[in-house]
Design a protein around this motif. Structure first.
Motif, PDB file in Angstrom:
ATOM      1  N   CYS A  17     112.458 -25.031  28.159  1.00 47.07           N
ATOM      2  CA  CYS A  17     112.295 -26.139  29.100  1.00 47.07           C
ATOM      3  C   CYS A  17     113.323 -25.975  30.217  1.00 47.07           C
ATOM      4  O   CYS A  17     114.510 -25.752  29.944  1.00 47.07           O
ATOM      5  CB  CYS A  17     112.475 -27.479  28.389  1.00 47.07           C
ATOM      6  SG  CYS A  17     112.084 -28.916  29.412  1.00 47.07           S
ATOM      7  N   MET A  32     109.718 -29.907  36.448  1.00 47.24           N
ATOM      8  CA  MET A  32     109.920 -29.322  35.129  1.00 47.24           C
ATOM      9  C   MET A  32     109.002 -28.115  34.973  1.00 47.24           C
ATOM     10  O   MET A  32     107.833 -28.162  35.385  1.00 47.24           O
ATOM     11  CB  MET A  32     109.630 -30.345  34.030  1.00 47.24           C
ATOM     12  CG  MET A  32     109.850 -29.831  32.611  1.00 47.24           C
ATOM     13  SD  MET A  32     109.428 -31.080  31.330  1.00 47.24           S
ATOM     14  CE  MET A  32     110.692 -32.321  31.634  1.00 47.24           C
ATOM     15  N   CYS A  35     107.643 -27.245  28.603  1.00 41.30           N
ATOM     16  CA  CYS A  35     108.063 -28.454  27.876  1.00 41.30           C
ATOM     17  C   CYS A  35     107.986 -28.169  26.375  1.00 41.30           C
ATOM     18  O   CYS A  35     107.419 -28.948  25.605  1.00 41.30           O
ATOM     19  CB  CYS A  35     107.189 -29.648  28.262  1.00 41.30           C
ATOM     20  SG  CYS A  35     105.407 -29.400  28.006  1.00 41.30           S
ATOM     21  N   PHE A  39     109.958 -34.177  22.675  1.00 39.14           N
ATOM     22  CA  PHE A  39     110.103 -35.100  23.790  1.00 39.14           C
ATOM     23  C   PHE A  39     111.440 -35.848  23.737  1.00 39.14           C
ATOM     24  O   PHE A  39     112.105 -36.032  24.753  1.00 39.14           O
ATOM     25  CB  PHE A  39     108.943 -36.089  23.782  1.00 39.14           C
ATOM     26  CG  PHE A  39     108.920 -37.015  24.961  1.00 39.14           C
ATOM     27  CD1 PHE A  39     108.797 -36.536  26.255  1.00 39.14           C
ATOM     28  CD2 PHE A  39     109.022 -38.388  24.782  1.00 39.14           C
ATOM     29  CE1 PHE A  39     108.775 -37.394  27.347  1.00 39.14           C
ATOM     30  CE2 PHE A  39     108.994 -39.254  25.859  1.00 39.14           C
ATOM     31  CZ  PHE A  39     108.878 -38.755  27.148  1.00 39.14           C
ATOM     32  N   ILE A  42     114.070 -33.670  25.113  1.00 38.90           N
ATOM     33  CA  ILE A  42     113.993 -33.632  26.572  1.00 38.90           C
ATOM     34  C   ILE A  42     114.682 -34.854  27.165  1.00 38.90           C
ATOM     35  O   ILE A  42     115.506 -34.748  28.083  1.00 38.90           O
ATOM     36  CB  ILE A  42     112.529 -33.557  27.048  1.00 38.90           C
ATOM     37  CG1 ILE A  42     111.917 -32.195  26.693  1.00 38.90           C
ATOM     38  CG2 ILE A  42     112.442 -33.789  28.565  1.00 38.90           C
ATOM     39  CD1 ILE A  42     110.439 -32.074  27.023  1.00 38.90           C
ATOM     40  N   CYS A  59     105.112 -31.234  35.663  1.00 40.61           N
ATOM     41  CA  CYS A  59     105.509 -30.177  34.734  1.00 40.61           C
ATOM     42  C   CYS A  59     104.509 -29.030  34.825  1.00 40.61           C
ATOM     43  O   CYS A  59     103.297 -29.249  34.702  1.00 40.61           O
ATOM     44  CB  CYS A  59     105.575 -30.706  33.306  1.00 40.61           C
ATOM     45  SG  CYS A  59     105.988 -29.432  32.078  1.00 40.61           S
ATOM     46  N   LEU A  75     104.413 -36.124  27.743  1.00 39.68           N
ATOM     47  CA  LEU A  75     104.596 -36.148  29.199  1.00 39.68           C
ATOM     48  C   LEU A  75     103.390 -36.775  29.889  1.00 39.68           C
ATOM     49  O   LEU A  75     103.534 -37.551  30.840  1.00 39.68           O
ATOM     50  CB  LEU A  75     104.822 -34.732  29.735  1.00 39.68           C
ATOM     51  CG  LEU A  75     106.128 -34.044  29.330  1.00 39.68           C
ATOM     52  CD1 LEU A  75     106.186 -32.638  29.928  1.00 39.68           C
ATOM     53  CD2 LEU A  75     107.347 -34.842  29.772  1.00 39.68           C
TER      54      LEU A  75
END
Length: 254
Positions: A17, A32, A35, A39, A42, A59, A75
């Motif tokens: 990431c 971004m 990923c 989460f 992140i 992303c 996301l």
């Protein structure tokens, strides 16, 4: 003038990431790429950087492997636009995405654009990205064995590129595995050699890029077993005389 502020949140086969802030005076455009970590991780790492998830404008995902796409559905729930190839979206079973095609320009926002391009890995639909605004640009090439696209058209300010293994070490271990008929290790090393770039492949790709404006090269996705970040960093620097950093497994660049 724009400044690209780059952050690595994670970089390895366990997860990838990256965050890029195209900062122009007080205006931030935060992108971004990948990923591939949980989460919650992140969110935690962004908080340490004083970045709110709602400020991430999109992303981009190179391919569907879990270590590059783990948090994609969270996301989407946050309303963050996802950019990827149609094949990647199909693998991930997502309908809410913006399709990227190799060689076709796409707009990420009013200031930032991307040219995606095909890279060869061991799954279909893989892309690299040339992300740019009016005066700064980023070339991003993660998991890949080779790049069939014409990279000579790009003149990046910074480059993030896979440099997974040291060629000599990996070939020695591969030959030892074959000598010992260690089928599990043979399979592992064959996958590495047929799906990833080592130092030699990294240098070969970089040699096809116009690096006259490049200020920084970051090496990504180093193997735990088959790499030596200090030697690899030194070898890439010697070849191109450009400052080199290494993306760390748990985040950060050094």
């Amino acid at each position: 003038m724009t400044e690209i502020i780059a952050y690595c949140l994670a970089s390895s086969s366990e997860g990838n990431c990256y965050i890029y802030d195209f900062k122009e005076e007080e205006k931030h455009s935060i992108i971004m790429v990948e990923c591939g970590i949980p989460f919650k991780e992140i969110l935690s790492k962004l908080a340490k950087l004083q970045i709110n998830i709602i400020d991430v404008q999109c992303c981009l995902i190179t391919h569907a492997h879990r270590d590059h796409s783990y948090a994609v559905k969270e996301l989407i729930k946050c309303g963050i636009p996802i950019y990827c190839s149609e094949m990647t979206a199909n693998y991930l079973n997502i309908e809410s995405y913006r399709m990227l095609k190799s060689g076709y320009l796409a707009e990420l926002n009013e200031n930032i654009k991307v040219i995606p391009f095909e890279v060869i890995h061991d799954i279909e639909g893989c892309l690299g990205f040339f992300i740019f605004n009016k005066d700064k640009s980023l070339l991003f090439i993660n998991d890949s064995y080779k790049v069939p696209f014409d990279l000579t058209i790009f003149k990046p300010t910074i480059v993030f590129i896979e440099c997974n293994y040291e060629d000599k070490i990996t070939h020695i271990l591969y030959n030892q595995a074959k000598k010992n008929n260690d089928k599990e290790s043979i399979h592992r090393y064959e996958r590495i050699l047929k799906a990833h770039m080592g130092v030699y492949g990294c240098k070969k790709v970089l040699s096809h890029i116009d690096l006259t404006s490049c200020k920084f090269i970051a090496l990504m996705h180093l193997s735990d077993r088959n790499s030596n970040e200090y030697k690899m960093k030194e070898e890439i620097y010697k070849a191109f005389k450009i400052r080199v950093g290494v993306c760390q497994k748990r985040g950060g660049i050094k």
